[in-house]
Design an enzyme around this catalytic site. Structure first.
Site, PDB file in Angstrom:
ATOM      1  N   LEU A  87      66.826  90.422  87.651  1.00 57.86           N
ATOM      2  CA  LEU A  87      67.304  89.258  86.918  1.00 57.86           C
ATOM      3  C   LEU A  87      67.612  89.727  85.507  1.00 57.86           C
ATOM      4  O   LEU A  87      66.921  90.596  84.971  1.00 57.86           O
ATOM      5  CB  LEU A  87      66.240  88.151  86.861  1.00 57.86           C
ATOM      6  CG  LEU A  87      65.842  87.440  88.162  1.00 57.86           C
ATOM      7  CD1 LEU A  87      64.697  86.464  87.882  1.00 57.86           C
ATOM      8  CD2 LEU A  87      67.024  86.704  88.770  1.00 57.86           C
ATOM      9  N   ASP A  88      68.631  89.141  84.896  1.00 55.25           N
ATOM     10  CA  ASP A  88      68.914  89.448  83.495  1.00 55.25           C
ATOM     11  C   ASP A  88      67.698  89.124  82.641  1.00 55.25           C
ATOM     12  O   ASP A  88      66.890  88.264  82.986  1.00 55.25           O
ATOM     13  CB  ASP A  88      70.099  88.616  82.985  1.00 55.25           C
ATOM     14  CG  ASP A  88      71.408  88.986  83.659  1.00 55.25           C
ATOM     15  OD1 ASP A  88      71.480  90.079  84.247  1.00 55.25           O
ATOM     16  OD2 ASP A  88      72.341  88.171  83.584  1.00 55.25           O
ATOM     17  N   ARG A  89      67.618  89.789  81.494  1.00 53.08           N
ATOM     18  CA  ARG A  89      66.500  89.533  80.576  1.00 53.08           C
ATOM     19  C   ARG A  89      66.381  88.053  80.241  1.00 53.08           C
ATOM     20  O   ARG A  89      65.277  87.500  80.182  1.00 53.08           O
ATOM     21  CB  ARG A  89      66.681  90.352  79.285  1.00 53.08           C
ATOM     22  CG  ARG A  89      65.607  90.089  78.236  1.00 53.08           C
ATOM     23  CD  ARG A  89      65.713  91.063  77.077  1.00 53.08           C
ATOM     24  NE  ARG A  89      66.896  90.836  76.279  1.00 53.08           N
ATOM     25  CZ  ARG A  89      66.927  90.079  75.175  1.00 53.08           C
ATOM     26  NH1 ARG A  89      65.825  89.452  74.776  1.00 53.08           N
ATOM     27  NH2 ARG A  89      68.032  89.949  74.479  1.00 53.08           N
TER      28      ARG A  89
END
Length: 231
Positions: A55-57
């Site tokens: 998942l993106d930050r």
């Protein structure tokens, strides 16, 4: 920071990843010095874990990690073969009024090559606010459900931007005027993209795993402010 554990067995743990937490250190985020998710879990459990997907930050929500490195590829095959069901929620700019199947290639930032990507988007609720956002005298937003059948990097953010409904809080692909309004009016600077649910057949015991992740506090604040309800 204590990480919420949503599911655990002998093979995996599934966590609710907070906003603004890197899963692990990377070249692209080399300037970020905060603890990564893997570091936080190491402190919490004393063990190493191995991410099955990413998942993106700035994206919160459901994340699957393997307890053994040798099992990562087994669980990754669920994602690679598109046999896993993922459901995200997003808050986007504008009124989104009908279901849309988005088929548009997404460029990989590493290889610079385009890969096919598909996202199903369903509108849930919308609102018009009497808050001006350049160049209009008011502002409109929609709550959408997003179901990607592929897993390209930044896929959902790119797809929503391509149809002129960028996700609020997206500083790479989004609308800076709407992002700024959410900061100034609601003190919300996070990306409004949440991995809400994941469903798959466990490759070892064949059980159906269905996991949901509760929304972060900034989402709950906006739901209350906009009088939106999610079931």
């Amino acid at each position: 920071m204590k990480i919420e554990i949503l599911f655990e067995d002998s093979y995996i743990i599934i966590v609710n990843k907070p906003n603004n937490v890197l899963i692990h250190n990377s070249y692209y985020a080399r300037n970020i010095k905060d603890d990564t998710l893997l570091n936080l879990l190491k402190k919490q459990f004393g063990n190493d874990f191995y991410p099955v997907h990413r998942l993106d930050r700035k994206t919160s929500g459901v994340l699957v990690l393997s307890k053994q490195k040798e099992h990562v590829s087994v669980f990754q095959e669920l994602f690679n073969s598109d046999t896993i069901e993922k459901t995200y929620f997003g808050i986007v700019r504008g009124f989104f009024k009908e279901n849309v199947l988005l088929n548009s290639p997404v460029k990989n930032p590493d290889t610079k090559l385009y890969k096919e990507a598909e996202t199903y988007c369903e509108p849930l609720q919308n609102i018009e606010l009497k808050i001006p956002v350049h160049p209009y005298n008011n502002s409109r937003y929609s709550l959408v459900k997003l179901k990607p059948s592929t897993g390209r990097m930044h896929q959902l953010r790119i797809h929503m931007n391509k149809i002129s409904h960028p996700i609020v809080g997206d500083y790479k692909y989004g609308d800076r005027f709407h992002n700024r309004m959410f900061e100034n009016e609601f003190n919300c600077s996070n990306l409004f993209l949440h991995a809400f649910e994941i469903k798959f057949v466990h490759p070892f015991n064949k059980n159906v795993i269905l996991i949901k992740a509760s929304f972060p506090d900034n989402w709950k604040f906006i739901f209350e402010k906009f009088n939106w309800k999610v079931h």
